[in-house]
Design a protein around this motif. Structure first.
Motif, short mmCIF file in Angstrom:
data_model
loop_
_atom_site.label_atom_id
_atom_site.label_comp_id
_atom_site.label_asym_id
_atom_site.label_seq_id
_atom_site.Cartn_x
_atom_site.Cartn_y
_atom_site.Cartn_z
N VAL A 26 9.63 -40.63 17.84
CA VAL A 26 11.00 -41.03 16.91
C VAL A 26 11.00 -40.05 15.83
CG1 VAL A 26 10.49 -43.69 17.22
CG2 VAL A 26 9.29 -42.30 15.40
N ALA A 27 10.58 -38.99 15.89
CA ALA A 27 10.75 -37.77 15.06
C ALA A 27 10.38 -36.43 15.63
CB ALA A 27 10.02 -37.99 13.55
N VAL A 28 10.61 -35.49 15.36
CA VAL A 28 10.17 -34.26 15.77
C VAL A 28 10.05 -33.12 14.71
CG1 VAL A 28 11.63 -34.37 17.91
CG2 VAL A 28 12.83 -33.42 16.03
N GLU A 29 9.20 -32.21 15.05
CA GLU A 29 8.80 -31.29 14.06
C GLU A 29 10.07 -30.40 13.63
OE1 GLU A 29 5.39 -29.16 14.88
OE2 GLU A 29 4.00 -30.60 15.45
N ASP A 30 10.22 -30.21 12.38
CA ASP A 30 11.20 -29.53 11.69
C ASP A 30 10.95 -28.92 10.51
OD1 ASP A 30 13.66 -28.15 11.14
OD2 ASP A 30 14.73 -29.93 11.51
N PRO A 31 10.64 -27.57 10.46
CA PRO A 31 9.92 -26.89 9.23
C PRO A 31 11.02 -26.92 8.23
CG PRO A 31 9.44 -25.61 11.15
CD PRO A 31 10.38 -26.64 11.67
N SER A 32 12.23 -26.98 8.48
CA SER A 32 13.48 -26.61 7.57
C SER A 32 13.76 -28.15 6.98
CB SER A 32 14.66 -26.20 8.30
OG SER A 32 15.13 -27.25 9.32
N SER A 33 13.11 -29.34 7.46
CA SER A 33 13.49 -30.51 6.90
C SER A 33 12.50 -30.98 5.85
CB SER A 33 13.61 -31.76 8.10
OG SER A 33 14.45 -31.21 9.00
N PRO A 34 12.70 -32.01 5.08
CA PRO A 34 11.77 -32.35 4.32
C PRO A 34 10.43 -33.15 5.06
CG PRO A 34 14.07 -33.26 3.66
CD PRO A 34 14.17 -32.53 4.83
N TYR A 35 9.53 -32.98 4.65
CA TYR A 35 8.14 -33.41 5.14
C TYR A 35 7.82 -32.61 6.50
CZ TYR A 35 9.90 -36.73 1.77
OH TYR A 35 10.59 -37.38 0.98
N GLY A 36 8.91 -31.65 7.00
CA GLY A 36 8.37 -30.81 8.26
C GLY A 36 8.72 -31.55 9.46
N LEU A 37 9.53 -32.71 9.19
CA LEU A 37 9.81 -33.40 10.61
C LEU A 37 11.24 -33.85 10.32
CD1 LEU A 37 9.75 -36.70 9.83
CD2 LEU A 37 7.32 -36.25 10.36
N ARG A 38 12.06 -34.25 11.66
CA ARG A 38 13.38 -34.71 11.45
C ARG A 38 13.34 -35.94 12.08
NH1 ARG A 38 17.27 -34.23 15.27
NH2 ARG A 38 16.33 -32.34 16.03
N LEU A 39 13.68 -37.40 11.68
CA LEU A 39 13.70 -38.53 12.11
C LEU A 39 14.99 -38.55 13.08
CD1 LEU A 39 13.14 -40.80 9.11
CD2 LEU A 39 11.49 -40.30 11.08
N LEU A 40 14.66 -39.13 14.27
CA LEU A 40 15.77 -39.24 15.40
C LEU A 40 16.58 -40.34 15.07
CD1 LEU A 40 13.86 -38.02 18.64
CD2 LEU A 40 14.90 -36.74 16.83
N ILE A 41 16.00 -41.39 14.55
CA ILE A 41 16.58 -42.79 14.07
C ILE A 41 16.61 -42.37 12.66
CG2 ILE A 41 16.75 -45.09 13.86
CD1 ILE A 41 14.86 -45.48 16.27
N GLU A 42 17.94 -41.73 12.07
CA GLU A 42 17.90 -41.47 10.77
C GLU A 42 17.91 -42.65 9.74
OE1 GLU A 42 21.63 -39.18 10.04
OE2 GLU A 42 20.93 -37.89 11.83
N ASP A 43 18.26 -43.69 10.13
CA ASP A 43 18.33 -45.05 9.22
C ASP A 43 17.18 -45.88 9.75
OD1 ASP A 43 18.80 -47.10 7.47
OD2 ASP A 43 20.46 -47.83 8.47
N TYR A 44 15.86 -45.28 9.54
CA TYR A 44 14.66 -46.03 9.83
C TYR A 44 13.93 -46.17 8.68
CZ TYR A 44 10.21 -46.42 12.66
OH TYR A 44 9.09 -46.91 13.25
N PRO A 45 14.41 -47.54 7.85
CA PRO A 45 13.67 -47.72 6.77
C PRO A 45 12.35 -47.59 6.56
CG PRO A 45 15.26 -49.50 7.43
CD PRO A 45 15.16 -48.80 8.58
N TYR A 46 11.36 -48.03 7.42
CA TYR A 46 9.87 -47.89 7.37
C TYR A 46 9.64 -46.35 7.42
CZ TYR A 46 5.17 -47.33 8.85
OH TYR A 46 3.78 -46.70 9.18
N ALA A 47 10.05 -45.66 8.10
CA ALA A 47 9.80 -44.27 8.13
C ALA A 47 10.36 -43.45 6.85
CB ALA A 47 10.26 -43.71 9.49
#
Length: 826
Positions: free
Chosen positions: A577-598
């Motif tokens: 549900v997320a992929v590594e992305d060094p340019s994003s906060p926390y080093g990952l990008r959520l694939l479901i952007e509106d994922y409240p728990y995550a």
């Protein structure tokens, strides 16, 4: 004349701690109060007077941290007794008493680093602290104790306490080394005998005390742990005698040993939760079972539990605004990312999804869902495009359940293994596309499952069938949540870490100090769970689908637990549900952007990781100091080889050779004990208190067209639905327990706060770093509140208009649907 050191001892007398469990239970106002009469309070005349402490009843001896005797051990001062009562300390908490004490202590003795204490009274007391004033060449010295002290005759070794100074082993003052080793040896015990209430021994055992074969053969349960078939984390050893019918099973008595300081009887209400479970087990369950409750026939019947004239229960948040919004497909899907079990959903990376069920035993378990069935409701997108663009997701409750289905359904339950496939829409919400229900083949397991696929419908009997299909999914999710996400992945996996910490990390060790708040009350609540919740015929077996196979299934799932993947970022990536992305906060990008728990969880995770990193790097200046820390290495070795020994050959364990590994391990452990547990615990009643939204049992199969059940569904879908899910008796019991589990007690300790205030260490930099951690959490809470006010984020409140507040760090007491306690304290 020998110089005198002035000190202040703060303690709490046993009898001033009187707390009535029955009256505590009444705080919940619900079903408990209706079946239990509270007895009269204990007469105040039994309370000890403060004067009893002033008759040579409590003696202390200081131990030097700087000057040694001929054996290299810190010099021990003269015995001295408590003196007058201090009444001028405004910071004393309720029921605490402060006493003067004067020690003879000259310059040849050096600086105190520990003290012995002897209790000559018959009753134990709770020792809070000792403070020494104006110690020459030092200033004030603080000893944070927070421990029960029994009569001296109860102990084989002297009770000892150390200052709040912090040392790694190589830097520990040599005069204290002997005393630290002796104390750790005492805490480890010798592994024999039945443990007694006053003891402080931490040791391991398997889960062999859940059944009662001597009472009834049907109450026998297999041992969990110690085998490759049913592996399990270890629990605290009690040493009770074996049962007569099964020498491998431990007998159950009314008393469950817990190391004494794990039983928090010195505070107002932490312990009463365990007492409430006992009351429920001993009074509520028999009461419910003895009364033939009429079934719910309509949803209004269920709502009357909250709104009727004789209602006893709080209104669950899921129906506070709208009584029927839970039925929508949007809410069904939203609760997979913002509900009480938000960390199971996975991205569908291939179609058909792969099953890991053993083909040789259970045949071909490939899904029968077709691409055509999915694409009928995918807004013109085909399956290949959706997978490529990360738009297909699955809630998979198939592999863990299917091998148990034949046994479960033989008990009277009517359950399916389920797969639910969902589509991520342009507005950020998830839409269920198909539900597959599978049962074992009537001719035998090797023939594979009998499966049927159900598609969304909004009208007629098809809509009722679809509602039932979703119910079967939620039943499985409720069971997986309570058994795996909640019990196994937080409560059970943490206990071995607690035991290993107390056995190998001294109270002056920095990692002991770091982790201590995150262990508060966990062994206590776990023992209570073994006694009443997860035991044979206990509350969980009585109210959830799996019945007597409940714990056995959790052991099978434990085989796949990976500690190093339990931190939030790694978990999100593992589930796709997320992929590594060094340019994003926390080093990952959520694939479901509106994922409240995550989204909310990542904020908390980053704060925890930052705090731990700063703390660890303060005490450990290089990786070499990690390798050469004998206590730390012994702690980690025992966690891996004993506490989680059934998984000791796994290659994923940290080697504990670097600061990075220590930081990650501590961050994961703190995350599990605080945020992960809060996320799967305190929403239980807000979501599940309305049983039709989160049923825990299914007792009828899906009706087939032409059957009487099908006709009933067509005429009265509410009655048919309620006849399929959890019956009324179990619903009342389940609601009672969930309300307790979802409630914060008045003395809870929340993330970013410590019970010792600033006295937990004498080092100013860690204290300031911890304050920054607390301030960061307060900032995060403000950000989460703002996020919940953004109406474009539909998954944050959903059709039920229930904002996702569960990861707000702070809370007041009560059923608040918010707050992250430091530890698994309920």
């Amino acid at each position: 004349m020998t110089p005198l050191l002035k000190g202040t001892v703060v303690l709490v007398q046993k009898n001033s701690l009187h707390f009535n469990a029955h009256s505590a239970a009444q705080k919940f106002g619900g079903f408990i109060e209706s079946v239990i009469d509270a007895p009269d309070d204990i007469d105040d005349s039994i309370l000890d007077t403060v004067d009893s402490f002033l008759s040579n009843s409590v003696a202390l001896r200081l131990i030097s941290a700087s000057n040694s005797n001929e054996n290299g051990q810190g010099k021990v001062g003269k015995q001295t007794f408590l003196e007058g009562v201090l009444t001028s300390i405004p910071t004393l908490e309720d029921k605490q008493t402060a006493f003067n004490i004067l020690f003879e202590w000259d310059h040849n003795m050096g600086i105190p680093g520990a003290f012995y204490i002897e209790n000559f009274k018959q009753d134990e007391f709770f020792l809070v602290s000792l403070t020494l004033e104006d110690v020459p060449k030092h200033g004030n010295l603080n000893f944070v104790c927070n421990s029960w002290v029994y009569n001296v005759e109860k102990y084989k070794t002297d009770r000892i306490f150390f200052t709040n100074k912090t040392y790694i082993p190589n830097e520990t003052p040599f005069p204290l080394v002997y005393y630290i080793h002796e104390e750790l040896k005492t805490l480890r015990g010798d592994g024999t005998g039945e443990r007694q209430v006053w003891e402080r021994i931490y040791d391991y055992d398997v889960y062999n005390d859940l059944g009662e074969p001597d009472k009834d053969d049907t109450l026998a349960r297999p041992t969990l742990g110690g085998s490759s078939t049913l592996p399990y984390p270890r629990r605290g050893r009690t040493g009770r005698k074996p049962t007569e019918k099964d020498p491998k099973s431990e007998s159950r008595s009314g008393y469950f040993y817990i190391p004494r300081d794990e039983l928090l009887g010195h505070v107002e209400s932490s312990d009463f939760l365990v007492d409430v479970f006992k009351l429920v087990s001993q009074n509520v369950i028999p009461q419910i079972r003895s009364v033939d409750q009429p079934e719910f026939n309509t949803f209004e019947d269920v709502l009357s539990l909250f709104y009727g004239e004789s209602s006893n229960f709080s209104v669950p948040k899921v129906i506070q605004v709208d009584h029927s919004a839970w039925m929508t497909d949007e809410e069904f899907a939203r609760e997979m990312i913002a509900g009480v079990n938000p960390n199971v959903i996975e991205k569908l990376s291939e179609f058909p999804p792969e099953s890991k069920v053993d083909r040789q035993l259970y045949g071909d378990n490939t899904t029968t869902i077709t691409k055509e069935q999915l694409e009928a409701n995918m807004d013109g997108v085909n399956v290949e495009q959706a997978i490529q663009n990360n738009r297909l997701y699955i809630l998979d409750h198939y592999d863990s359940l299917f091998p148990f289905l034949r046994k479960i359904n033989a008990t009277g339950a009517k359950a399916y293994a389920t797969r639910t496939i969902l589509f991520l829409q342009d507005d950020g919400t998830l839409k269920p596309l198909a539900i597959e229900l599978s049962i074992p083949h009537p001719k035998g397991d090797i023939f594979g499952p009998v499966s049927k696929v159900y598609l969304p419908a909004t009208e007629g009997v098809e809509a009722s069938i679809w509602l039932l299909a979703k119910a079967y999914v939620v039943v499985n999710d409720s069971c997986y949540h309570q058994l795996i996400s909640h019990w196994l992945h937080t409560h059970a996996v943490v206990e071995p870490f607690i035991i290993a910490t107390k056995r190998h990390l001294s109270v002056v060790h920095p990692i002991h100090k770091l982790l201590l708040p995150h262990y508060r009350n966990t062994m206590n609540i776990n023992a209570g769970a073994r006694n009443t919740l997860i035991s044979a015929a206990g509350i969980i077996e009585s109210t959830y689908l799996l019945g007597k196979y409940t714990m056995e299934m959790s052991a099978v799932v434990y085989k796949d637990w990976v500690f190093t993947q339990a931190g939030l970022p790694t978990d999100l990536i593992k589930r796709g549900v997320a992929v590594e992305d060094p340019s994003s906060p926390y080093g990952l990008r959520l694939l479901i952007e509106d994922y409240p728990y995550a989204v909310d969880g990542l904020e908390i995770w980053a704060a925890i990781k930052s705090w731990v990193e700063e703390y660890v790097n303060f005490y450990y200046k290089s990786d070499a100091t990690i390798v050469h820390d004998s206590q730390l290495q012994a702690f980690w070795k025992e966690v891996v080889e004993v506490g989680h020994g059934d998984l000791k050959n796994a290659t994923w364990w940290f080697k504990m050779q670097t600061r990075a590994e220590l930081i990650e391990a501590c961050s994961i452990l703190i995350w599990i004990a605080s945020t992960l547990h809060a996320s799967v615990n305190f929403g239980q009643y807000p979501y599940g208190g309305y049983i039709v939204n989160r049923p825990t049992k299914s007792r009828r199969f899906m009706p087939e067209e032409g059957s009487p059940e099908y006709e009933e569904l067509a005429k009265d879908y509410e009655k048919a639905y309620l006849s399929t899910i959890t019956p009324k008796n179990e619903t009342l019991l389940n609601m009672t327990v969930m309300e307790v589990l979802s409630t914060h007690v008045s003395d809870e300790q929340y993330l970013g706060h410590r019970i010792e205030g600033d006295l937990w260490t004498s080092d100013s930099q860690p204290i300031e770093a911890y304050k920054r951690f607390g301030s960061k959490l307060a900032e995060i809470e403000k950000k989460l509140i703002e996020r919940n006010n953004d109406e474009t984020l539909r998954n944050r409140y959903g059709p039920v208009k229930m904002p996702y507040t569960i990861l707000y760090p702070s809370s007041e007491a009560g059923l608040t649907f918010r707050g992250i306690p430091n530890s698994i304290s309920i």
